[in-house]
Scaffold this motif. Sequence first.
Motif, PDB file in Angstrom:
ATOM      1  N   ALA A 148       0.834  -1.207   0.000  1.00  0.00           N
ATOM      2  CA  ALA A 148       0.000   0.000   0.000  1.00  0.00           C
ATOM      3  C   ALA A 148       0.868   1.257   0.000  1.00  0.00           C
ATOM      4  N   SER A 202      -5.238   3.534  -1.346  1.00  0.00           N
ATOM      5  CA  SER A 202      -4.022   2.972  -0.760  1.00  0.00           C
ATOM      6  C   SER A 202      -3.589   3.755   0.478  1.00  0.00           C
ATOM      7  N   TYR A 243      -5.618   5.281   2.634  1.00  0.00           N
ATOM      8  CA  TYR A 243      -6.485   4.855   3.740  1.00  0.00           C
ATOM      9  C   TYR A 243      -6.164   3.436   4.191  1.00  0.00           C
ATOM     10  N   SER A 244      -5.771   2.576   3.257  1.00  0.00           N
ATOM     11  CA  SER A 244      -5.426   1.213   3.657  1.00  0.00           C
ATOM     12  C   SER A 244      -4.154   1.200   4.502  1.00  0.00           C
ATOM     13  N   GLN A 301      -4.204  -0.657   8.090  1.00  0.00           N
ATOM     14  CA  GLN A 301      -3.242  -1.722   8.372  1.00  0.00           C
ATOM     15  C   GLN A 301      -2.279  -1.332   9.488  1.00  0.00           C
TER      16      GLN A 301
END
Length: 129
Positions: free
Chosen positions: A80, A104, A106-107, A111
Amino acid sequence: RGSMGKIAIIFTAIVGFLIVWQFLAGKGTKNHIKRGALVLLLSIPPAVLNTLSRFLRDENILDHPAVLVHIVLGGLFYLAVLCTILTGIHISKTGTRSRWHKVSAYSIVIQFLIMFLVPIVMRTLGLKY
């Protein structure tokens, strides 16, 4: 925790700070791009230190399913971050917007929070991690 664990926590805190800063500060600036690169670079030492500490304790990571999940999430985190950097470069060169950049980014946050909070929760509950 040993000295490697303390160093890893410091790096992790800095990465967390940089991630928050990325969302609060202006987008598309040179500093925004530099912070993105720092997130990638500064997130590597804690991963290496935590992995080394497991091996130095002579632990088999296959005996710890939570560690395996952590490793998979870590891999997705790096993907990401890389996707965010690459789409950010594309945006800076073309001036176009990218949904993938936002997704990506926000991911990365999701994570990071999972990887950071799950070990804390597990230790608090007395579960082996």
